[in-house]
Design a protein around this motif. Structure first.
Motif, PDB file in Angstrom:
ATOM      1  N   TRP A   1      -3.031  11.041  -2.685  1.00 21.45           N
ATOM      2  CA  TRP A   1      -4.393  10.512  -2.771  1.00 21.45           C
ATOM      3  C   TRP A   1      -4.659   9.495  -1.665  1.00 21.45           C
ATOM      4  CZ3 TRP A   1      -8.504  12.111  -5.366  1.00 21.45           C
ATOM      5  CH2 TRP A   1      -9.621  11.273  -5.429  1.00 21.45           C
ATOM      6  N   LYS A   2      -3.661   8.680  -1.366  1.00 23.77           N
ATOM      7  CA  LYS A   2      -3.832   7.675  -0.317  1.00 23.77           C
ATOM      8  C   LYS A   2      -3.825   8.300   1.072  1.00 23.77           C
ATOM      9  CE  LYS A   2      -2.000   3.587  -2.695  1.00 23.77           C
ATOM     10  NZ  LYS A   2      -3.156   2.714  -2.362  1.00 23.77           N
TER      11      LYS A   2
ATOM     12  N   GLY B   1       0.801  -1.219   0.000  1.00 24.16           N
ATOM     13  CA  GLY B   1       0.000   0.000   0.000  1.00 24.16           C
ATOM     14  C   GLY B   1       0.829   1.263   0.000  1.00 24.16           C
ATOM     15  N   ARG B   2       0.442   2.173   0.852  1.00 18.71           N
ATOM     16  CA  ARG B   2       1.076   3.484   0.911  1.00 18.71           C
ATOM     17  C   ARG B   2       2.557   3.392   1.267  1.00 18.71           C
ATOM     18  NH1 ARG B   2      -2.110   7.394   4.688  1.00 18.71           N
ATOM     19  NH2 ARG B   2      -1.311   5.960   6.253  1.00 18.71           N
ATOM     20  N   ALA B   3       2.914   2.462   2.144  1.00 16.19           N
ATOM     21  CA  ALA B   3       4.316   2.316   2.557  1.00 16.19           C
ATOM     22  C   ALA B   3       5.203   1.907   1.381  1.00 16.19           C
ATOM     23  CB  ALA B   3       4.423   1.296   3.680  1.00 16.19           C
ATOM     24  N   LEU B   4       4.695   1.055   0.496  1.00 16.28           N
ATOM     25  CA  LEU B   4       5.473   0.639  -0.671  1.00 16.28           C
ATOM     26  C   LEU B   4       5.667   1.810  -1.623  1.00 16.28           C
ATOM     27  CD1 LEU B   4       6.846  -1.475  -2.427  1.00 16.28           C
ATOM     28  CD2 LEU B   4       4.587  -2.072  -3.359  1.00 16.28           C
ATOM     29  N   TRP B   5       4.616   2.549  -1.871  1.00 18.04           N
ATOM     30  CA  TRP B   5       4.726   3.721  -2.757  1.00 18.04           C
ATOM     31  C   TRP B   5       5.719   4.731  -2.189  1.00 18.04           C
ATOM     32  CZ3 TRP B   5       3.135   4.406  -7.591  1.00 18.04           C
ATOM     33  CH2 TRP B   5       2.145   3.567  -8.095  1.00 18.04           C
ATOM     34  N   LYS B   6       5.666   4.923  -0.877  1.00 19.92           N
ATOM     35  CA  LYS B   6       6.585   5.877  -0.254  1.00 19.92           C
ATOM     36  C   LYS B   6       8.034   5.424  -0.412  1.00 19.92           C
ATOM     37  CE  LYS B   6       7.773   7.983   4.165  1.00 19.92           C
ATOM     38  NZ  LYS B   6       7.498   8.042   5.611  1.00 19.92           N
TER      39      LYS B   6
ATOM     40  N   CYS C   1       6.655  11.856 -10.174  1.00 20.53           N
ATOM     41  CA  CYS C   1       5.455  12.698 -10.213  1.00 20.53           C
ATOM     42  C   CYS C   1       4.190  11.874  -9.976  1.00 20.53           C
ATOM     43  CB  CYS C   1       5.363  13.414 -11.560  1.00 20.53           C
ATOM     44  SG  CYS C   1       6.689  14.601 -11.871  1.00 20.53           S
ATOM     45  N   VAL C   2       4.087  10.743 -10.648  1.00 18.97           N
ATOM     46  CA  VAL C   2       2.898   9.895 -10.500  1.00 18.97           C
ATOM     47  C   VAL C   2       2.809   9.338  -9.087  1.00 18.97           C
ATOM     48  CG1 VAL C   2       1.795   7.758 -11.275  1.00 18.97           C
ATOM     49  CG2 VAL C   2       2.790   9.330 -12.950  1.00 18.97           C
ATOM     50  N   SER C   3       3.928   8.845  -8.555  1.00 18.91           N
ATOM     51  CA  SER C   3       3.909   8.281  -7.203  1.00 18.91           C
ATOM     52  C   SER C   3       3.600   9.351  -6.162  1.00 18.91           C
ATOM     53  CB  SER C   3       5.242   7.606  -6.889  1.00 18.91           C
ATOM     54  OG  SER C   3       6.325   8.519  -6.987  1.00 18.91           O
TER      55      SER C   3
END
Length: 467
Positions: free
Chosen positions: A402-403, A193-198, A394-396
């Motif tokens: 958003w998350k 989730g958010r942790a992976l994107w970060k 930019c996308v991440s």
């Protein structure tokens, strides 16, 4: 690096470090809010230019011909090109890169400049089209000015200036605190989730940080305020080195038509003027000075393969021979060379190369070649990977925001500014230093402070939306 996720556990600590972290996060967030659209545009158009130039060329330079003996004289080739544009004036000749490629002429007609592609062996026009009208040039215009002229240039410069602050705050936010350097350099692929994107966002930002800073600085050097009026102004090639030849009242920048074509170090230097006995031997005395004899001189003094020959304009105009990697004439920026020839005597008035540039000029010659990916396939592939990384950042960043935002909220949900900010005087000094070094960033800081103090603070609905 752009808009990041929530702060680490230390942010819950009301201490100085946590407050600094939250303040940096807030500035990172708002800078990213402005910068992300521009970075996406720059990355996409940058990749377009990379691959169009590599695969198809930029001005008809890759159009093939069949070699048939010796090429026709340039006088005949130019006459054929001029005939294709009734009432046209010849301005530039671009020599073929190889014997099996077409010659290029720029002819200025009543409807504007046109590119005329000529078969040098048959002295026949292959095709002609409005100059700088292809997809490469459209992408170049978007990349440099968003098709908005000076206003677009200033917007791009502002985004690049704020990008430097975005990079600095991003590195501060992601710097490992008690987790070891591995956490900053290797993504945590076990996260979800958010942790992976970060993790992916932060690690990507760290890996490309040095390259991103290079691209921002080299791009800013072409910008109108920081580049043209500050850095370039004090690093211009001195006209005194023309060895006391007569000077024109126009600069080298007059040879630019739309996109940048003249080496950065020479743009603001006055052109030498024809009409004296100054200079060193060039075209043999007693020989008529024509496009053919000047081309022969160019070949004799080392202009091999592709080079550009600008024709004299007016009684004091000069023949100008140029070769630079920015125009894809060569793959090596240290081969840059500009030679001016008196149109009446054929004498060489000036001969300047990479070794004659200032330190800033040398840095820009190499920097622009790296920036544009004109050093061969390896640089095209490297720049493509960099552009893709910027797009991912930019996308991440958008995904992270958003998350993080609570569902149903109609506001930005910006990171809150901590109360009783420590070292606020140092922050003001730092902001002033950045604003002076990068004027468009300074103007933006002032505008944001004015907007916050004069508008948002007085209109509760707007204050809520931007909070």
């Amino acid at each position: 690096m752009t808009i990041t996720d929530t702060a680490p556990a230390e942010a819950a600590d009301p201490g100085r470090a946590a407050k600094l972290y939250r303040a940096a996060w807030r500035w990172h967030f708002y800078a990213g809010l402005f910068v992300i659209p521009f970075f996406l545009i720059l990355a996409v158009t940058g990749m377009m230019m990379l691959w169009i130039a590599h695969l198809d060329g930029r001005d008809g330079e890759r159009i093939p011909v069949v070699p048939q003996g010796e090429p026709a004289s340039l006088t005949l080739q130019a006459a054929v090109a001029i005939a294709a544009v009734p009432g046209g004036e010849p301005v530039q000749y671009i020599a073929p890169r190889a014997p099996d490629l077409a010659a290029i002429f720029r002819i200025d007609g009543a409807e504007g400049p046109r590119t005329v592609v000529v078969d040098p062996y048959r002295a026949e026009v292959i095709t002609d089209f409005p100059r700088r009208s292809g997809w490469y040039d459209w992408a170049d215009d978007v990349h440099g000015s968003l098709l908005l002229g000076v206003a677009g240039d200033r917007m791009i410069e502002t985004a690049a200036s704020l990008g430097i602050m975005l990079l600095a705050t991003g590195l501060y936010l992601w710097w490992p605190r008690g987790q070891g350097l591995r956490a900053a350099l290797v993504p945590n692929l076990t996260a979800r989730g958010r942790a992976l994107w970060k993790s992916l966002h932060g690690v990507t930002g760290v890996w490309i940080s040095v390259v991103l800073l290079f691209f921002l600085i080299s791009g800013l050097s072409w910008a109108g305020v920081w580049g043209g009026r500050m850095v370039q102004a004090w690093s211009t090639f001195p006209a005194a080195k023309w060895d006391a030849v007569p000077l024109s009242d126009v600069t080298h920048a007059s040879m630019n038509t739309g996109p940048k074509e003249v080496p950065w170090a020479l743009e603001q230097t006055p052109m030498p003027a024809s009409g004296s006995r100054a200079g060193t031997p060039g075209v043999a005395p007693g020989t008529r000075v024509t496009i053919d004899t000047v081309d022969a001189l160019a070949r004799r003094i080392g202009f091999d393969g592709r080079y550009q020959l600008n024709l004299p304009r007016g009684e004091t105009g000069v023949w100008t021979l140029t070769r630079d990697s920015m125009s894809t004439d060569s793959l090596n920026p240290t081969d840059d060379r500009t030679v001016h020839v008196d149109q009446h005597t054929g004498r060489i008035l000036a001969d300047v190369g990479y070794a004659d540039y200032s330190i800033a000029g040398k840095a820009m010659a190499v920097g622009i070649a790296l920036h544009m990916g004109t050093l061969g396939l390896w640089s095209v592939l490297a720049n493509t990977a960099f552009c893709l990384a910027v797009i991912f950042l930019c996308v991440s960043a958008i995904v992270l925001w958003w998350k993080r935002r609570p569902s149903g909220q109609s506001r930005l949900v910006a990171p809150p500014m901590p109360r009783n900010m420590p070292l606020w005087k140092g922050a003001i000094v730092t902001g002033l230093a950045i604003g002076i070094a990068f004027p468009m960033a300074g103007i933006t800081f002032a505008a944001v402070l004015a907007l916050d103090g004069l508008v948002l603070s007085r209109i509760p609905a707007l204050r809520h939306a931007f909070s």
